[in-house]
Design an enzyme around this catalytic site. Structure first.
Site, PDB file in Angstrom:
ATOM      1  N   GLY A   1       0.623  -1.266  -0.006  1.00  0.00           N
ATOM      2  CA  GLY A   1       0.001  -0.101  -0.098  1.00  0.00           C
ATOM      3  C   GLY A   1       1.049   1.585  -0.270  1.00  0.00           C
ATOM      4  O   GLY A   1       0.375   2.205  -0.638  1.00  0.00           O
TER       5      GLY A   1
ATOM      6  N   TRP B   1       2.581   1.606  -3.314  1.00  0.00           N
ATOM      7  CA  TRP B   1       1.537   2.135  -4.466  1.00  0.00           C
ATOM      8  C   TRP B   1       1.405   3.602  -4.547  1.00  0.00           C
ATOM      9  O   TRP B   1       0.980   3.993  -5.547  1.00  0.00           O
ATOM     10  CB  TRP B   1       0.095   1.509  -4.078  1.00  0.00           C
ATOM     11  CG  TRP B   1      -1.036   2.042  -5.047  1.00  0.00           C
ATOM     12  CD1 TRP B   1      -1.184   1.336  -6.047  1.00  0.00           C
ATOM     13  CD2 TRP B   1      -2.036   2.860  -4.858  1.00  0.00           C
ATOM     14  NE1 TRP B   1      -2.236   2.058  -6.641  1.00  0.00           N
ATOM     15  CE2 TRP B   1      -2.835   3.210  -5.927  1.00  0.00           C
ATOM     16  CE3 TRP B   1      -2.118   3.918  -3.791  1.00  0.00           C
ATOM     17  CZ2 TRP B   1      -3.662   4.022  -5.975  1.00  0.00           C
ATOM     18  CZ3 TRP B   1      -3.080   4.811  -3.788  1.00  0.00           C
ATOM     19  CH2 TRP B   1      -3.786   5.044  -4.944  1.00  0.00           C
ATOM     20  N   HIS B   2       1.535   4.448  -3.620  1.00  0.00           N
ATOM     21  CA  HIS B   2       1.494   5.663  -3.507  1.00  0.00           C
ATOM     22  C   HIS B   2       2.545   6.554  -4.056  1.00  0.00           C
ATOM     23  O   HIS B   2       2.541   7.640  -4.555  1.00  0.00           O
ATOM     24  CB  HIS B   2       1.513   6.195  -1.865  1.00  0.00           C
ATOM     25  CG  HIS B   2       0.152   6.136  -1.469  1.00  0.00           C
ATOM     26  ND1 HIS B   2      -0.346   4.940  -0.828  1.00  0.00           N
ATOM     27  CD2 HIS B   2      -1.178   6.811  -1.412  1.00  0.00           C
ATOM     28  CE1 HIS B   2      -1.525   4.891  -0.284  1.00  0.00           C
ATOM     29  NE2 HIS B   2      -1.895   6.252  -0.653  1.00  0.00           N
ATOM     30  N   GLY B   3       3.743   5.702  -4.250  1.00  0.00           N
ATOM     31  CA  GLY B   3       4.860   6.347  -5.067  1.00  0.00           C
ATOM     32  C   GLY B   3       6.148   5.570  -5.137  1.00  0.00           C
ATOM     33  O   GLY B   3       6.280   4.812  -4.273  1.00  0.00           O
TER      34      GLY B   3
ATOM     35  N   PHE C   1      -0.135  10.327  -7.108  1.00  0.00           N
ATOM     36  CA  PHE C   1       0.119   8.964  -6.519  1.00  0.00           C
ATOM     37  C   PHE C   1      -0.361   7.673  -7.814  1.00  0.00           C
ATOM     38  O   PHE C   1      -1.030   7.993  -8.569  1.00  0.00           O
ATOM     39  CB  PHE C   1      -0.742   8.473  -5.323  1.00  0.00           C
ATOM     40  CG  PHE C   1      -0.178   9.369  -4.287  1.00  0.00           C
ATOM     41  CD1 PHE C   1       0.695   9.885  -4.196  1.00  0.00           C
ATOM     42  CD2 PHE C   1      -1.207  10.244  -3.288  1.00  0.00           C
ATOM     43  CE1 PHE C   1       1.441  10.858  -3.268  1.00  0.00           C
ATOM     44  CE2 PHE C   1      -0.913  11.182  -2.566  1.00  0.00           C
ATOM     45  CZ  PHE C   1       0.501  11.395  -2.378  1.00  0.00           C
TER      46      PHE C   1
END
Lengths: 490, 354
Positions: free
Chosen positions: A327, A330-332, A490
């Site tokens: 997770g 996934w944001h960056g 993101f």
């Protein structure tokens, strides 16, 4: 195109709305879907038309793979002769991950490889196509659902509409096919519904206000504190971290409110993404309230396939931790996101262990710890690098205590304890009003009902009309400085 | 109220009010974008933008030859001092919160469009510091001259700032101030008004100085620890242009109140780096921060950030004649030859005072 732009509010949205319902009133329902797809692709291309082929290619590949999986499900004999459904699904998921990996993680991979191996591969400086994380996850979910025989979509236009429907295209919510497409097919949704329009306008106005008036105000202090200030005193450091905590919430939930409100104009109900997350009493509660559709995706498509809680406590902890690491990533493409994910992973594991041991906690204490943990973890989420995060954290713990000179007369005794008085927010370009904003936002997020419950209980009255006109007008006349939504990154 | 009526009223009233705001701003036209409506209530455009007003000064004084630039500190510099000493008509072109890239455009414009004899720049650290940006707008003719896009977008009429300035424009036109085109802008005058009142007798001046200089916490509006290379490059270009056209360029570092130099988290090290850069790469500079009475005498200041007009007079006199108007307030002419010894001397003085 941004929801918070004149082009969107005064041109794109009204034109799309009127043509869509005009086509529906002429019973051209397929054409109305086609119009919505065209409008959505135009909405996407407004940013940079170069990336249009990427999303169209991604849609075509996923539609082909998804319909193949569905067809194979209907013909078990043929399945045995060629590839298995699982193989097709694996190819589909991998192709999505490769696309995402190339655009989002390639430079990250090269940088780390160079560091590890001492190589000198040149960075590719790839620009991240807008919304790629969202439309990729949406389509991975679709493929898995098709594999599980939960959805079947044989119409390319319908599928394209599902992926590109403009309210959710750029920053979610992350949708399931089954929760959206039946709404587009329902006859009652093809006529103008004034109940939905008034509620949609109400929700959109609140979202716009959250973004333009609240989030963009906090952005000034958060950006200065993180990016510009070289040192921060104690109050400035706390103001910086709290400003970002509020900026992120009002920015993203404002975007989601606008998305839900716009979808409602077209009689489409998108799932809620936020449920007063800063009122959470523990970290598990927080993740049930923050970015709900991402949490749902991670649970359904990563945590449960990993084994969930079915293989003993240790595996459960490992699965939970893994989910949060993914997770975070996934944001960056940055180790800071990994650190942020790991922090939340540790917290969720600790919380589960705490629960398993049968302990409980005072509600206020639980809220206080959760809010502060989330606030501190956001520092790693926002910081560009380790030094920047440490600058804020150092200030929050060891920073000089400087109060406003305006309270010096009343609190002069504190000078004996090393407290100074002066320009206490100078490095942020702020003043006492910064703290008035912070305290007001804190009271608002802790005590006020969220926009979804306000919309649920919405009744068209003269008072609500006046209030919402003021809210929208205030947001509109502050629109001149268009600023992007944080989750577009993101 | 039913949902249908709510929806129509909501959209209708909002659009009407929004359009009304736009039309109101268009008619009042506080920034002079369109010049369509010439009414009693909008004859004078917004008067609080010094950048615009300073540019207008140029048209009212077409024969001026010498110019003073800088920030609000430089607003305390009386151009008449220069005029009386040199017989060159001088204008104070300083404006609040000026960044170096802003006055670079004014200086370049002046050099290219008229005969200039003298440019005096009061150097502030923040104007050359990385990350500093002024929030105000430059006048249209200047932007047009340098081909910088200045076409007003529709949104220019549809925002809150314009609305505020429209209201302000109406107020200003209903209660006009006596004269707009003095050597200082009304804003420059306003910020000095309280101080000038206080100087009427010793008691009020003492109380004023206690409150605004001695007791008031100082600050640095410089956040990063680095100098902006682009702005330094622009200063080099100004020097080059002055040399080519035979224009005298005078640079001086504004004096700082001692509490600003000795406060925690101060940026004096960066101020010294700026001094070093200018002396090494551009030209000698008058510096007023050797920790002398000009830094330690509270009466040399109007507040914690700005020196007084009396101090300004002394500085201008010294820059032009080499002799300070007030002996105690004398600065040092820092050249490449004496740079290191001067900086060492400053450090020693600072050490002693601490």
């Amino acid at each position: 195109m941004l929801f918070n732009s004149y082009e969107f509010i005064f041109l794109f949205l009204p034109i799309t709305f009127f043509v869509y319902f005009w086509l529906n009133t002429k019973r051209l329902t397929y054409a109305s879907k086609g119009w919505m797809v065209l409008a959505s692709l135009f909405f996407y291309s407004w940013w940079n038309i170069i990336y249009l082929p990427i999303i169209l290619g991604s849609i075509l590949v996923n539609f082909t793979i998804g319909s193949t999986i569905s067809k194979m499900g209907n013909h078990p004999i043929r399945e045995r002769k060629t590839f298995s459904r699982k193989t097709v699904l694996t190819v589909g998921v991998l192709s999505n991950l490769l696309l995402l990996g190339y655009f989002k993680y390639m430079d990250f991979f090269i940088t780390n490889t160079n560091t590890l191996l001492g190589s000198h591969w040149e960075l590719m400086y790839i620009i991240l196509p807008l919304g790629i994380s969202f439309f990729t996850f949406t389509q991975i979910a679709y493929l898995v659902d098709a594999y599980r025989d939960e959805v079947q979509e044989m119409d390319y236009l319908n599928y394209t509409l599902f992926v590109t429907f403009f309210p959710h295209l750029l920053a979610g919510p992350i949708l399931h096919h089954k929760e959206m497409m039946p709404q587009f097919d329902a006859l009652k949704n093809k006529v103008i519904n004034y109940r939905n329009i008034s509620a949609g306008l109400f929700l959109f106005s609140i979202g716009l206000f959250k973004k333009v008036i609240i989030a963009d105000t906090f952005a000034l202090w958060a950006n200065t504190g993180f990016d510009t200030a070289s040192t921060l005193n104690l109050l400035e450091a706390w103001a910086t971290s709290l400003s970002y905590t509020f900026q992120l919430y009002f920015d993203f939930s404002g975007y989601t409110d606008m998305a839900l409100g716009v979808a409602l104009l077209f009689n489409i109900r998108l799932p809620i993404n936020f449920n007063s997350p800063y009122q959470a009493l523990n970290i598990q509660d927080f993740w049930r309230r923050w970015h709900i559709t991402l949490s749902r995706f991670l649970r359904d498509y990563i945590y449960i396939p990993l084994g969930g809680n079915r293989n003993g406590e240790f595996r459960t902890y490992a699965n939970l931790f893994t989910v949060f690491l993914i997770g975070g990533l996934w944001h960056g493409a940055s180790w800071m996101f990994v650190v942020w994910g790991a922090l939340h992973g540790f917290a969720i594991v600790a919380h589960r262990a705490w629960q398993q041991m049968g302990f409980s906690m005072n509600r206020f204490l639980g809220w206080f710890i959760t809010f502060n943990f989330v606030n501190i973890a956001w520092i790693f989420f926002r910081a560009k690098d380790w030094d920047q995060a440490l600058k804020i954290l150092h200030g929050m713990v060891f920073g000089d205590i400087i109060f406003s000179s305006s309270v010096e007369k009343h609190l002069a005794v504190l000078k004996n304890f090393g407290v100074e008085f002066g320009q206490f927010m100078i490095h942020l370009g702020g003043n006492t009003s910064t703290w008035i904003w912070i305290v007001s936002a804190l009271i608002l997020i802790v005590t006020a009902p969220n926009s979804n419950s306000l919309t649920k209980n919405f009744k068209p009255t003269t008072l609500s009309l006046i209030a919402i006109i003021i809210v929208l007008l205030d947001a509109l006349i502050h629109l001149s400085k268009n600023s992007e939504f944080l989750y577009f990154n993101f | 109220m039913n949902n249908r009526l709510f929806s129509y009223l909501f959209v209708g009233v909002t659009l009407f009010l929004f359009a009304f705001i736009g039309a109101f701003n268009y008619v009042i036209d506080p920034y002079g974008y369109n010049h369509v409506f010439h009414l009693k209530i909008n004859t004078k455009k917004r008067t609080q933008n010094e950048r615009h007003d300073k540019f207008k000064l140029l048209t009212h004084y077409p024969h001026s030859e010498s110019f003073v630039f800088g920030s609000s500190r430089a607003l305390r510099l009386n151009p008449d001092i220069v005029t009386s000493l040199t017989k060159e008509e001088t204008l104070n072109m300083a404006f609040c919160s000026a960044s170096a890239d802003e006055y670079y455009l004014y200086v370049k414009y002046l050099i290219e469009t008229r005969k200039v004899k003298k440019i005096i720049i009061a150097v502030d650290l923040f104007a050359f510091a990385e990350g500093y940006q002024s929030n105000d707008t430059l006048p249209d003719p200047l932007l047009t001259y340098f081909h910088i896009n200045n076409t007003p977008h529709l949104s220019s009429y549809l925002n809150y700032s314009t609305l505020k300035d429209s209201v302000k424009t109406i107020k200003v036109n209903r209660h006009p101030t006596p004269s707009l085109y003095e050597h200082y802008t009304p804003h420059g005058e306003n910020i000095r008004y309280e101080y000038l009142n206080a100087t009427k007798n010793q008691t009020t001046l003492k109380a004023y100085t206690q409150k605004n200089v001695i007791d008031k916490p100082p600050y640095w509006n410089t956040r990063k620890d680095t100098l902006d290379q682009e702005r330094l490059g622009q200063l080099r270009e100004i020097k080059k242009l002055c040399d080519q056209k035979g224009i005298q360029l005078h640079l001086f570092m504004n004096p700082l109140w001692i509490k600003q130099i000795t406060m925690k988290q101060n940026k004096f090290f960066l101020q010294k780096a700026l001094l070093r850069y200018i002396v090494t790469n551009i030209q000698p500079v008058w510096d007023y921060n050797a920790i002398t009475p000009i830094n330690t005498d509270p009466y040399a200041y109007e507040d914690e950030f700005h020196f007084s007009c009396k101090t300004g007079d002394s500085i201008l006199t010294e820059i032009i004649t080499g002799e300070a108007g007030i002996k105690n307030y004398a600065g040092t002419y820092v050249t490449q030859e004496n740079l290191e010894s001067y900086l060492h001397h400053v450090d020693q003085n600072l050490q002693r005072i601490r």
